[in-house]
Design a protein around this motif. Structure first.
Motif, PDB file in Angstrom:
ATOM      1  N   SER A  44      -8.261  -4.018   8.856  1.00 41.02           N
ATOM      2  CA  SER A  44      -9.621  -4.259   9.330  1.00 41.02           C
ATOM      3  C   SER A  44      -9.775  -5.683   9.840  1.00 41.02           C
ATOM      4  O   SER A  44      -8.926  -6.552   9.603  1.00 41.02           O
ATOM      5  N   GLU A  45     -10.893  -5.928  10.526  1.00 47.35           N
ATOM      6  CA  GLU A  45     -11.151  -7.271  11.038  1.00 47.35           C
ATOM      7  C   GLU A  45     -11.224  -8.296   9.913  1.00 47.35           C
ATOM      8  O   GLU A  45     -10.622  -9.375   9.995  1.00 47.35           O
ATOM      9  N   ALA A  46     -11.957  -7.959   8.854  1.00 45.93           N
ATOM     10  CA  ALA A  46     -12.113  -8.909   7.751  1.00 45.93           C
ATOM     11  C   ALA A  46     -10.775  -9.214   7.095  1.00 45.93           C
ATOM     12  O   ALA A  46     -10.447 -10.382   6.829  1.00 45.93           O
ATOM     13  N   ASP A  47      -9.974  -8.173   6.827  1.00 42.37           N
ATOM     14  CA  ASP A  47      -8.663  -8.388   6.216  1.00 42.37           C
ATOM     15  C   ASP A  47      -7.743  -9.161   7.153  1.00 42.37           C
ATOM     16  O   ASP A  47      -6.966 -10.019   6.710  1.00 42.37           O
ATOM     17  N   PRO A  55      -2.224 -19.203   4.339  1.00 38.82           N
ATOM     18  CA  PRO A  55      -1.168 -20.228   4.397  1.00 38.82           C
ATOM     19  C   PRO A  55       0.159 -19.770   4.994  1.00 38.82           C
ATOM     20  O   PRO A  55       1.062 -20.600   5.164  1.00 38.82           O
ATOM     21  N   HIS A  56       0.310 -18.485   5.309  1.00 40.20           N
ATOM     22  CA  HIS A  56       1.641 -17.976   5.652  1.00 40.20           C
ATOM     23  C   HIS A  56       1.800 -17.555   7.113  1.00 40.20           C
ATOM     24  O   HIS A  56       2.881 -17.728   7.685  1.00 40.20           O
ATOM     25  N   VAL A  57       0.798 -16.958   7.714  1.00 36.50           N
ATOM     26  CA  VAL A  57       0.891 -16.491   9.100  1.00 36.50           C
ATOM     27  C   VAL A  57      -0.375 -16.907   9.850  1.00 36.50           C
ATOM     28  O   VAL A  57      -1.414 -17.191   9.246  1.00 36.50           O
ATOM     29  N   SER A  58      -0.270 -16.929  11.184  1.00 38.70           N
ATOM     30  CA  SER A  58      -1.414 -17.293  12.010  1.00 38.70           C
ATOM     31  C   SER A  58      -1.201 -16.723  13.398  1.00 38.70           C
ATOM     32  O   SER A  58      -0.135 -16.187  13.721  1.00 38.70           O
ATOM     33  N   THR A  59      -2.193 -16.849  14.226  1.00 36.93           N
ATOM     34  CA  THR A  59      -2.097 -16.440  15.619  1.00 36.93           C
ATOM     35  C   THR A  59      -3.091 -17.267  16.419  1.00 36.93           C
ATOM     36  O   THR A  59      -3.979 -17.908  15.852  1.00 36.93           O
ATOM     37  N   HIS A  60      -2.920 -17.270  17.725  1.00 41.19           N
ATOM     38  CA  HIS A  60      -3.852 -18.038  18.552  1.00 41.19           C
ATOM     39  C   HIS A  60      -5.191 -17.320  18.697  1.00 41.19           C
ATOM     40  O   HIS A  60      -6.252 -17.924  18.575  1.00 41.19           O
ATOM     41  N   TYR A  61      -5.134 -16.014  18.954  1.00 43.17           N
ATOM     42  CA  TYR A  61      -6.360 -15.255  19.185  1.00 43.17           C
ATOM     43  C   TYR A  61      -6.360 -13.973  18.357  1.00 43.17           C
ATOM     44  O   TYR A  61      -5.314 -13.355  18.141  1.00 43.17           O
ATOM     45  N   VAL A  62      -7.555 -13.587  17.932  1.00 44.66           N
ATOM     46  CA  VAL A  62      -7.792 -12.272  17.323  1.00 44.66           C
ATOM     47  C   VAL A  62      -8.838 -11.562  18.170  1.00 44.66           C
ATOM     48  O   VAL A  62      -9.922 -12.115  18.418  1.00 44.66           O
ATOM     49  N   LEU A  63      -8.492 -10.379  18.604  1.00 44.21           N
ATOM     50  CA  LEU A  63      -9.392  -9.590  19.441  1.00 44.21           C
ATOM     51  C   LEU A  63     -10.013  -8.486  18.588  1.00 44.21           C
ATOM     52  O   LEU A  63      -9.337  -7.526  18.229  1.00 44.21           O
ATOM     53  N   PRO A  64     -11.301  -8.612  18.228  1.00 45.38           N
ATOM     54  CA  PRO A  64     -11.921  -7.602  17.361  1.00 45.38           C
ATOM     55  C   PRO A  64     -12.237  -6.320  18.128  1.00 45.38           C
ATOM     56  O   PRO A  64     -12.091  -6.257  19.353  1.00 45.38           O
ATOM     57  N   LEU A  65     -12.663  -5.332  17.409  1.00 47.73           N
ATOM     58  CA  LEU A  65     -13.183  -4.127  18.050  1.00 47.73           C
ATOM     59  C   LEU A  65     -14.435  -4.493  18.844  1.00 47.73           C
ATOM     60  O   LEU A  65     -15.109  -5.479  18.525  1.00 47.73           O
ATOM     61  N   PRO A  66     -14.765  -3.726  19.885  1.00 45.62           N
ATOM     62  CA  PRO A  66     -15.855  -4.130  20.796  1.00 45.62           C
ATOM     63  C   PRO A  66     -17.246  -3.937  20.201  1.00 45.62           C
ATOM     64  O   PRO A  66     -18.061  -3.175  20.706  1.00 45.62           O
ATOM     65  N   THR A  67     -17.507  -4.657  19.099  1.00 48.32           N
ATOM     66  CA  THR A  67     -18.831  -4.587  18.468  1.00 48.32           C
ATOM     67  C   THR A  67     -19.502  -5.951  18.420  1.00 48.32           C
ATOM     68  O   THR A  67     -20.704  -6.030  18.181  1.00 48.32           O
ATOM     69  N   HIS A  68     -18.731  -7.019  18.651  1.00 50.56           N
ATOM     70  CA  HIS A  68     -19.271  -8.373  18.577  1.00 50.56           C
ATOM     71  C   HIS A  68     -19.529  -8.916  19.981  1.00 50.56           C
ATOM     72  O   HIS A  68     -18.652  -8.876  20.840  1.00 50.56           O
ATOM     73  N   GLN A  69     -20.708  -9.436  20.201  1.00 52.18           N
ATOM     74  CA  GLN A  69     -21.043 -10.016  21.494  1.00 52.18           C
ATOM     75  C   GLN A  69     -21.838 -11.306  21.295  1.00 52.18           C
ATOM     76  O   GLN A  69     -22.474 -11.504  20.252  1.00 52.18           O
ATOM     77  N   HIS A  70     -21.758 -12.144  22.304  1.00 50.75           N
ATOM     78  CA  HIS A  70     -22.552 -13.371  22.328  1.00 50.75           C
ATOM     79  C   HIS A  70     -23.253 -13.428  23.669  1.00 50.75           C
ATOM     80  O   HIS A  70     -22.609 -13.578  24.716  1.00 50.75           O
ATOM     81  N   HIS A  71     -24.576 -13.243  23.644  1.00 54.56           N
ATOM     82  CA  HIS A  71     -25.375 -13.205  24.872  1.00 54.56           C
ATOM     83  C   HIS A  71     -24.831 -12.171  25.860  1.00 54.56           C
ATOM     84  O   HIS A  71     -24.769 -12.413  27.067  1.00 54.56           O
ATOM     85  N   GLY A  72     -24.403 -11.032  25.321  1.00 56.25           N
ATOM     86  CA  GLY A  72     -23.941  -9.941  26.165  1.00 56.25           C
ATOM     87  C   GLY A  72     -22.467  -9.960  26.494  1.00 56.25           C
ATOM     88  O   GLY A  72     -21.940  -8.989  27.063  1.00 56.25           O
ATOM     89  N   ASP A  73     -21.759 -11.035  26.187  1.00 55.45           N
ATOM     90  CA  ASP A  73     -20.322 -11.114  26.452  1.00 55.45           C
ATOM     91  C   ASP A  73     -19.541 -10.796  25.179  1.00 55.45           C
ATOM     92  O   ASP A  73     -19.947 -11.209  24.078  1.00 55.45           O
TER      93      ASP A  73
END
Length: 295
Positions: A44-47, A55-73
């Motif tokens: 899931s997104e939260a997990d 402390p062990h892994v990372s990434t540059h970007y996380v792309l969530p499911l299309p439910t989050h928007q900011h001013h329509g984007d």
């Protein structure tokens, strides 16, 4: 005037114990980023965010499911600055370059992956590859956001289409993401990544159905495309998982990791399109007219 006196000229940057002058800019440089690696989170997104900010892994970007928007984007999470090395690829290689973390940007796509635990999927793929495994789909809106993000990254860093890769491409012995449900052809149609030409695939398939390339030649071709593979002339586990990664990406209807004429035809069509110089080094047996075996 007082503000200028306090801050100093714009080209001067005061650091701890010294001052940097930015007036002299060298034009001869480029980005250290050569690869763009796609993953799925298999959680899931939260997990996913909890793991990827740990402390062990990372990434540059996380792309969530299309439910989050900011001013329509649509919203995308950036966890690591692109100038920094994220820990997303692990032990990996592509086109002879090891340690892909050093030269890549990673994108984790929130997606449930297969319908069973990873260890069970690995076991089934190796012992009973005919078992039907259901993979979570990627919503079109999520892919549209991904395309926008990838175009931005590719344009800024000048990433070659053949260096847009799956995690399973660069680490086929231990990773299967983003899986066979990921729409690679959809990305290609949007101007991202690679895909073979249908007529070239048909032409090579017709030749290979009569006389498939020897396994050693197929291994050389997979290696030439970029996979970390040692040429042994045997269908060992490493060859099977590399073939599986290739098939998941370019022939997702059958990803058992077995060599066949169609997989070879797709591979040769890709080399023909993107690395034609390698075809001169690849020789495959030709069946003589009237003979029952390839020479």
């Amino acid at each position: 005037m007082l503000l200028t006196a306090c801050t100093g000229p714009a080209h001067l940057e005061t650091r701890n114990g010294y001052v940097v002058d930015h007036r002299h800019v060298a034009p001869s440089h480029n980005s250290r980023v050569r690869h763009l690696v796609l993953h799925y989170t298999d959680s899931s997104e939260a997990d996913s965010l909890a793991t990827l900010t740990g402390p062990h892994v990372s990434t540059h970007y996380v792309l969530p499911l299309p439910t989050h928007q900011h001013h329509g984007d649509p919203l995308v999470y950036q966890l690591v600055d692109e100038s920094r090395r994220a820990w997303h690829a692990g032990a990996s290689a592509w086109k002879g370059h090891p340690s892909i973390n050093d030269t890549s940007i990673g994108i984790e796509i929130v997606n449930g992956g297969p319908d069973r635990p990873f260890n069970e999927v690995e076991r089934l793929l190796e012992t009973d590859p005919a078992t039907v495994i259901h993979w979570a789909p990627y919503p079109e809106a999520q892919i549209e956001t991904l395309i926008a993000l990838m175009h931005d990254i590719i344009d800024r860093h000048g990433i070659h289409p053949t260096d847009v890769v799956a995690h399973s491409d660069i680490a086929p012995n231990r990773k299967i993401d983003p899986g066979p449900a990921f729409p690679w052809k959809r990305l290609y149609e949007a101007g991202i990544g690679v895909w073979p030409e249908d007529d070239a695939v048909a032409r090579y398939r017709a030749a290979f159905e009569n006389c498939p390339p020897q396994l050693e030649t197929l291994q050389h071709a997979l290696q030439a495309w970029g996979y970390p593979l040692r040429v042994t002339g045997e269908l060992d586990r490493r060859t099977a998982v590399v073939l599986r990664a290739f098939q998941m990406r370019f022939r997702p209807t059958d990803y058992r990791g077995l060599p066949d004429a169609e997989s070879a035809a797709i591979l040769w069509a890709l080399l023909d399109k993107y690395h034609p110089e390698t075809l001169q080094r690849l020789q495959y047996p030709i069946r003589r007219q009237g003979q029952g075996a390839c020479r």
